[in-house]
Scaffold this motif. Structure first.
Motif, mmCIF file in Angstrom:
data_model
loop_
_atom_site.group_PDB
_atom_site.id
_atom_site.type_symbol
_atom_site.label_atom_id
_atom_site.label_comp_id
_atom_site.label_asym_id
_atom_site.label_seq_id
_atom_site.Cartn_x
_atom_site.Cartn_y
_atom_site.Cartn_z
ATOM 1 N N ASP A 2 0.825 -1.208 0.000
ATOM 2 C CA ASP A 2 0.000 0.000 0.000
ATOM 3 C C ASP A 2 0.861 1.260 0.000
ATOM 4 N N TRP A 3 1.944 1.243 0.762
ATOM 5 C CA TRP A 3 2.860 2.383 0.810
ATOM 6 C C TRP A 3 3.508 2.597 -0.561
ATOM 7 N N TYR A 4 3.966 1.502 -1.176
ATOM 8 C CA TYR A 4 4.596 1.604 -2.492
ATOM 9 C C TYR A 4 3.613 2.126 -3.542
ATOM 10 N N VAL A 5 2.342 1.741 -3.439
ATOM 11 C CA VAL A 5 1.332 2.254 -4.369
ATOM 12 C C VAL A 5 1.209 3.773 -4.208
ATOM 13 N N GLU A 6 1.203 4.253 -2.967
ATOM 14 C CA GLU A 6 1.145 5.703 -2.736
ATOM 15 C C GLU A 6 2.363 6.399 -3.343
ATOM 16 N N PRO A 16 9.264 8.596 -14.160
ATOM 17 C CA PRO A 16 8.944 7.261 -14.682
ATOM 18 C C PRO A 16 8.781 6.277 -13.523
ATOM 19 N N VAL A 17 7.844 5.354 -13.687
ATOM 20 C CA VAL A 17 7.629 4.319 -12.671
ATOM 21 C C VAL A 17 7.478 2.965 -13.368
ATOM 22 N N PRO A 18 7.993 1.925 -12.743
ATOM 23 C CA PRO A 18 7.813 0.590 -13.328
ATOM 24 C C PRO A 18 6.363 0.125 -13.157
ATOM 25 N N GLU A 19 5.969 -0.817 -13.981
ATOM 26 C CA GLU A 19 4.607 -1.340 -13.921
ATOM 27 C C GLU A 19 4.329 -1.982 -12.570
ATOM 28 N N ARG A 20 3.173 -1.682 -12.021
ATOM 29 C CA ARG A 20 2.784 -2.201 -10.714
ATOM 30 C C ARG A 20 2.336 -3.658 -10.834
ATOM 31 N N PRO A 21 2.883 -4.534 -9.987
ATOM 32 C CA PRO A 21 2.423 -5.931 -9.982
ATOM 33 C C PRO A 21 1.159 -6.069 -9.134
ATOM 34 N N SER A 22 0.514 -7.202 -9.239
ATOM 35 C CA SER A 22 -0.602 -7.505 -8.338
ATOM 36 C C SER A 22 -0.029 -7.683 -6.933
ATOM 37 N N ARG A 23 -0.903 -7.639 -5.933
ATOM 38 C CA ARG A 23 -0.452 -7.864 -4.555
ATOM 39 C C ARG A 23 0.224 -9.235 -4.424
ATOM 40 N N GLU A 24 -0.370 -10.228 -5.054
ATOM 41 C CA GLU A 24 0.180 -11.581 -4.967
ATOM 42 C C GLU A 24 1.568 -11.647 -5.592
ATOM 43 N N ALA A 25 1.723 -11.065 -6.772
ATOM 44 C CA ALA A 25 3.030 -11.074 -7.447
ATOM 45 C C ALA A 25 4.051 -10.276 -6.642
ATOM 46 N N PHE A 26 3.619 -9.170 -6.034
ATOM 47 C CA PHE A 26 4.511 -8.363 -5.204
ATOM 48 C C PHE A 26 5.094 -9.209 -4.076
ATOM 49 N N GLU A 79 5.223 -12.528 -3.862
ATOM 50 C CA GLU A 79 6.003 -13.655 -4.388
ATOM 51 C C GLU A 79 7.397 -13.244 -4.853
ATOM 52 N N THR A 80 7.539 -12.037 -5.360
ATOM 53 C CA THR A 80 8.828 -11.602 -5.927
ATOM 54 C C THR A 80 9.572 -10.612 -5.037
ATOM 55 N N TYR A 81 9.066 -10.357 -3.837
ATOM 56 C CA TYR A 81 9.643 -9.345 -2.958
ATOM 57 C C TYR A 81 11.127 -9.575 -2.686
ATOM 58 N N ASP A 82 11.534 -10.802 -2.466
ATOM 59 C CA ASP A 82 12.939 -11.098 -2.160
ATOM 60 C C ASP A 82 13.795 -11.381 -3.387
ATOM 61 N N SER A 83 13.181 -11.651 -4.524
ATOM 62 C CA SER A 83 13.970 -12.022 -5.708
ATOM 63 C C SER A 83 14.010 -10.914 -6.766
ATOM 64 N N GLU A 84 12.876 -10.371 -7.100
ATOM 65 C CA GLU A 84 12.785 -9.296 -8.099
ATOM 66 C C GLU A 84 11.758 -8.276 -7.612
ATOM 67 N N TRP A 137 9.417 -5.122 -6.711
ATOM 68 C CA TRP A 137 8.873 -3.939 -7.381
ATOM 69 C C TRP A 137 9.195 -2.753 -6.483
ATOM 70 N N ILE A 138 9.999 -1.837 -7.000
ATOM 71 C CA ILE A 138 10.397 -0.651 -6.251
ATOM 72 C C ILE A 138 9.989 0.553 -7.081
ATOM 73 N N PRO A 139 8.945 1.264 -6.664
ATOM 74 C CA PRO A 139 8.379 2.340 -7.485
ATOM 75 C C PRO A 139 9.372 3.412 -7.911
ATOM 76 N N TRP A 140 10.390 3.677 -7.104
ATOM 77 C CA TRP A 140 11.354 4.729 -7.437
ATOM 78 C C TRP A 140 12.566 4.220 -8.204
ATOM 79 N N SER A 141 12.582 2.947 -8.560
ATOM 80 C CA SER A 141 13.757 2.379 -9.230
ATOM 81 C C SER A 141 14.011 2.960 -10.615
#
Length: 151
Positions: A91-95, A106-116, A118-123, A125-129
Motif C-alpha cells: 500500500d505504501w509503495y502504491v502511494e 517514470p515508474v515501473p509497472e505495478r504488480p498484483s499484490r500476490e506477485a509483489f 512472491e517476488t519481494y525477495d527475488s525481483e 517492485w520498487i516504485p522509485w527504481s
C-alpha cells in the motif's frame, strides 16, 4: 550518494496506516551508523538516514559491513514478513508510485499484490527504481511519502 531509510523531521509521514512499525527508530540508526564509521566507512547520520559516498567497487564490502552492523544493532534482516507487513509495504509503495507518476517521474509497472509478495525477495517492485539518480533528491522533495518514517 547513498541514503538508507530516513527522512527529515519536517517531512510528512506516509499516510499508509502503520507503515512506521516497519522501520527501526533513531537509536538503531545511530548504533548502525557508529558501527559503520568504526569499520572505516565515511558515512553520517541525517535524522534516521545513513548517508555517505560509497564507491561502486566497494559496495559489496559496504553491504556486508552494513548487514553486520544492522544485526549488531539488534535487527534481524532475515526475519520473514507477515501477510500484514506485505500489505502495508504494498500500500505504501502504491502511494509512492502514484505520487511519482503524478509528478512526472517514470515508474515501473505495478504488480498484483500476490506477485509483489512472491517476488519481494527475488525481483522486488520498487516504485522509485526508474527515477534517474540525478532526480532522486527532487523526487523525495516532491513525494515525501517515499521517505521512511522517523519514529
Amino acid at each position: 550518494m547513498l541514503a538508507l531509510a530516513g527522512c527529515s523531521p519536517t517531512s510528512p509521514a506516509p499516510s499508509s496506516s502503520g507503515i512506521d512499525s516497519l522501520f527501526a527508530g533513531a537509536d538503531v540508526a545511530s548504533e548502525r551508523a557508529a558501527c559503520l564509521v568504526e569499520r572505516g566507512w565515511d558515512v553520517r547520520l541525517e535524522g534516521t538516514a545513513i548517508v555517505g559516498n560509497i564507491p561502486p567497487e566497494q559496495m559489496t564490502a559496504y553491504q556486508a559491513d552494513d548487514l553486520e552492523c544492522l544485526e549488531a544493532a539488534g535487527i534481524d534482516p532475515d526475519a520473514p514478513l507477515s501477510a500484514d507487513q506485505y500489505e502495508l509495504i504494498y500500500d505504501w509503495y502504491v502511494e509512492i508510485e502514484e505520487c511519482l507518476d503524478g509528478a512526472g517521474f517514470p515508474v515501473p509497472e505495478r504488480p498484483s499484490r500476490e506477485a509483489f509478495e512472491e517476488t519481494y525477495d527475488s525481483e522486488p517492485w520498487i516504485p522509485w527504481s526508474a527515477v534517474p539518480d540525478l532526480d532522486a533528491q527532487r523526487a523525495g522533495e516532491l513525494c515525501p511519502i517515499m521517505l521512511a518514517p522517523t519514529s
